[in-house]
Design an enzyme around this catalytic site. Structure first.
Site, PDB file in Angstrom:
ATOM      1  N   ASP A   1       1.022   3.701   1.855  1.00 43.05           N
ATOM      2  CA  ASP A   1       0.935   4.418   3.123  1.00 43.05           C
ATOM      3  C   ASP A   1       2.124   4.041   4.007  1.00 43.05           C
ATOM      4  O   ASP A   1       3.031   3.341   3.568  1.00 43.05           O
ATOM      5  CB  ASP A   1      -0.393   4.108   3.830  1.00 43.05           C
ATOM      6  CG  ASP A   1      -0.546   2.622   4.112  1.00 43.05           C
ATOM      7  OD1 ASP A   1       0.440   1.863   3.893  1.00 43.05           O
ATOM      8  OD2 ASP A   1      -1.626   2.200   4.535  1.00 43.05           O
TER       9      ASP A   1
ATOM     10  N   ASP B   1       2.381   2.094   6.633  1.00 44.35           N
ATOM     11  CA  ASP B   1       2.538   0.662   6.882  1.00 44.35           C
ATOM     12  C   ASP B   1       3.153  -0.042   5.679  1.00 44.35           C
ATOM     13  O   ASP B   1       4.008  -0.914   5.821  1.00 44.35           O
ATOM     14  CB  ASP B   1       1.189   0.024   7.209  1.00 44.35           C
ATOM     15  CG  ASP B   1       0.809   0.276   8.659  1.00 44.35           C
ATOM     16  OD1 ASP B   1       1.723   0.605   9.450  1.00 44.35           O
ATOM     17  OD2 ASP B   1      -0.390   0.159   8.988  1.00 44.35           O
TER      18      ASP B   1
ATOM     19  N   ASP C   1       0.835  -1.198   0.000  1.00 49.21           N
ATOM     20  CA  ASP C   1       0.000   0.000   0.000  1.00 49.21           C
ATOM     21  C   ASP C   1       0.868   1.246   0.000  1.00 49.21           C
ATOM     22  O   ASP C   1       1.990   1.229   0.494  1.00 49.21           O
ATOM     23  CB  ASP C   1      -0.884   0.038   1.259  1.00 49.21           C
ATOM     24  CG  ASP C   1      -1.985  -1.002   1.189  1.00 49.21           C
ATOM     25  OD1 ASP C   1      -2.284  -1.461   0.059  1.00 49.21           O
ATOM     26  OD2 ASP C   1      -2.538  -1.349   2.245  1.00 49.21           O
TER      27      ASP C   1
END
Ligand code: 0RA
Length: 640
Positions: A503, A505, A501
């Site tokens: 993001d 994380d 992803d």
């Protein structure tokens, strides 16, 4: 030896035209790397004067016009007539290729070696170049322009009591078409390293380009390699001992060595020859390892008289865990081998290094019993872990043989068995894994979904690494083994694509995966097999017209285009995760070889990448958090 320098030893080989015709052959490339190469080249000459003990200060200035000035306080380049070329030695050094003696050890050239192509190459690739020499109570000047043509023949311009050399050059933008803008941080990093590698040298950098603020840094490390080890180790973990440091000279070869343990488990052995990082190791590294293994075993045998066993108890594998060490040598005639010519080949070096490091380490252990105890305890733990890991590995191996090389259950393999066209997507999370499985081209694309975060190999003991399910599936799926047993011929996919992803994380998982590859399958990174998928951040839809934005900039551009066309009814969707895309969208945007954007992970500078890994993966949480916050897409930082 270098005191006997005379102008005879400068060899006249060829003219500067050849350099301008094929600059890549001399400086690697005409990109930003090649541009900075010019700085290293001129700085190397000044460093030689430092190594010969005639200079202790070097100053680099980035001038307003993007020219560079490098000043040293050495003896000044000789200005008398050169017997072979019949012009001044100064002119010879700057106009004759290989003057300065890459092929002639009987000269002052000692630093560099890898890129020791000489000042004449810099002159050939510069629009303007000026040399000022101060010696014999006089101040001399000579100028070139247009790639090495004489503008001002050597002349006296004043009187001075000082001595030294100042070289100013302005790179030719006809050669450096990509860019002629110097990077402060690139030069800063290198001069800091040079300051560590040349004990006592004061080296400074001034940037005069910005009227508002003049930037500058000065470095000087009076404890040389000892300071370097301290600085490196600090980013890795908590130190277990004071730095062990030794230096010595034998047969004109200068050796400097430092060692410090930390409470982590990675091996951090760095080696340098003539100020160049020898990534591929070589005889100085072999000599170092030999001495460390020998002396630590000797010491352990002596304090442990009950131990009747004659053979060595600790192997290098036991000893290296949590060790940070730097071996730096200066050699008048280095020979380099290996794929990237960063492996030292001189055979006599092994024994010399082994002697100096061995003797020093022996006394250090005897004189510092507290440190010695901490080190031995650490190694004993590693030894136990190694034996346990070996057992675990044997069980896994037996299992693999019995399972007939069974692949991990989660892997959706591709149809082709041809590794040359096969690729594998390592995908974060089951839902994204599901979309990727439906969206892919199953003929050549395999999908391996990962559950949650993968183990941080930098913090875990080897045994834990082998027990970790996610890591085991990656190793089995790729099929090429790990570490010394890695065999690229067995690799099942030529592209290994990390898809996470967009993001924080996702960035974290990506770093964990790259650290794993760096530590366990370094060849994969070095051979350019690892890629990062780039999923879009935005979908912009007006009616049936759909576009994807891969950055905020791109989104802004699209919005402006739509505005220009007077289109106001459009929808922007921000993708928070891969899971929000349906299989078709994932294929179109991120997996279709015709349309996708892949970033290749290349470790041009394995040394720096290793540092980044350590800084990010070690015990110290703060640098990691900071880095992830600042850098969702940190690949650029690895790719130096
Ligand atoms: C050889 C001999 C002498 C000086 C140098 C080389 C020299 C070269 C460079 C290049 C950059 N800075 C430098 N500084 C010194 C000295 C010969 C003499 O004593 O006259």
């Amino acid at each position: 030896m270098r005191d006997n320098y005379n102008s005879d030893s400068i060899q006249v080989l060829e003219g500067l035209e050849a350099v301008r015709k094929r600059p890549g052959m001399y400086i690697g490339a005409t990109n930003i790397r090649g541009l900075h190469h010019l700085v290293w080249e001129i700085a190397d000459n000044a460093i030689d004067e430092v190594l010969a003990n005639f200079a202790n200060k070097i100053k680099i200035t980035i001038n307003k016009d993007e020219s560079i000035t490098i000043t040293d306080n050495g003896r000044g380049i000789p200005i008398e007539i050169h017997p072979k070329t019949k012009v001044s030695t100064l002119e010879t050094v700057f106009t004759v290729l290989h003057a300065g003696g890459k092929f002639d050890s009987n000269t002052y050239k000692i630093s560099g070696g890898l890129h020791g192509v000489g000042a004449s190459v810099v002159n050939a690739l510069s629009k303007y170049l000026k040399i000022e020499v101060k010696k014999n109570d006089k101040h001399y000047l000579m100028e070139f322009h247009n790639g090495g043509q004489i503008l001002t023949p050597i002349k006296e311009i004043g009187a001075t009591k000082e001595t030294g050399t100042a070289v100013t050059f302005l790179p030719d933008e006809k050669i450096f078409k990509e860019t002629t803008i110097f990077s402060f941080s690139t030069i800063q990093n290198r001069i800091k390293q040079l300051a560590f590698l040349n004990k006592g040298l004061e080296i400074s950098l001034f940037d005069l380009r910005d009227d508002e603020e003049e930037k500058s840094v000065v470095y000087q490390f009076n404890n040389g390699i000892k300071d370097y080890v301290l600085e490196l180790n600090k980013t890795i973990g908590t130190p277990l001992n004071d730095v062990f440091y030794v230096e010595g000279v034998e047969n004109n070869i200068a050796v400097e060595f430092g060692l410090q343990y930390n409470d982590n488990y990675s091996e951090n052995v760095f080696s340098f020859c003539n100020n160049i990082n020898t990534h591929e190791g070589g005889t100085h590294e072999e000599g170092t390892k030999l001495a460390i293994v020998r002396e630590l075993n000797n010491y352990f045998r002596n304090i442990n008289k009950n131990n009747k066993v004659n053979e060595d108890k600790f192997t290098w594998d036991d000893i290296k865990e949590g060790m940070t060490t730097i071996i730096s040598i200066h050699h008048p005639e280095p020979q380099y081998e290996g794929q990237t010519k960063t492996k030292l080949g001189n055979s006599e070096v092994k024994k010399i290094v082994s002697n100096i490091v061995g003797k020093g380490l022996n006394s250090y252990l005897l004189e510092n019993p507290e440190d010695a105890k901490n080190i031995i305890e650490k190694i004993n733990l590693s030894l136990k872990a190694r034996i346990a890991a070996q057992r675990a590995k044997e069980t896994t191996r037996r299992k693999t043989v019995m399972d007939n090389f069974s692949l991990p259950g989660k892997l959706a393999d591709c149809e082709t068995k041809d590794a040359n066209i096969a690729e594998i997507y390592i995908v974060e999370g089951d839902s994204a894994g599901g979309s990727a499985k439906s969206g892919r081209n199953r003929r050549f694309q395999a999908i391996l979904p990962l559950r949650g975060k993968i183990l941080n190999v930098e913090k875990a003991k080897q045994l834990k690494v082998f027990e970790n399910n996610e890591i085991n599936s990656i190793i089995t799926a790729l099929g090429a083994g790990i570490k010394d047993n890695f065999n690229e011929k067995k690799l099942r996919y030529q592209k290994v694509i990390i898809m996470t992803d967009a993001d924080v994380d996702g960035a974290h998982i990506r770093i964990l995966l790259l650290t794993f590859f760096y530590r366990y399958m370094k060849d994969l990174i070095e051979n350019g097999n690892i890629y990062i998928a780039q999923p879009p951040l935005y979908k912009i839809q007006n009616g049936n017209n759909i576009r994807y934005g891969y950055s905020d900039n791109e989104l802004e551009t699209y919005k402006e285009e739509l505005l220009a066309q007077n289109i106001k009814n459009y929808i922007i969707q921000r993708y928070k995760g891969l899971g929000e895309m349906n299989p078709e969208q994932l294929w179109e945007t991120t997996m279709d070889p015709e349309r996708r954007l892949l970033l290749k992970v290349s470790v041009n500078n394995a040394f720096e990448a290793n540092l980044i890994c350590n800084e990010l993966m070690g015990e110290n949480v703060e640098p990691r958090k900071k880095f992830i916050r600042e850098n969702a897409k940190y690949v650029k930082n690895l790719d130096i």
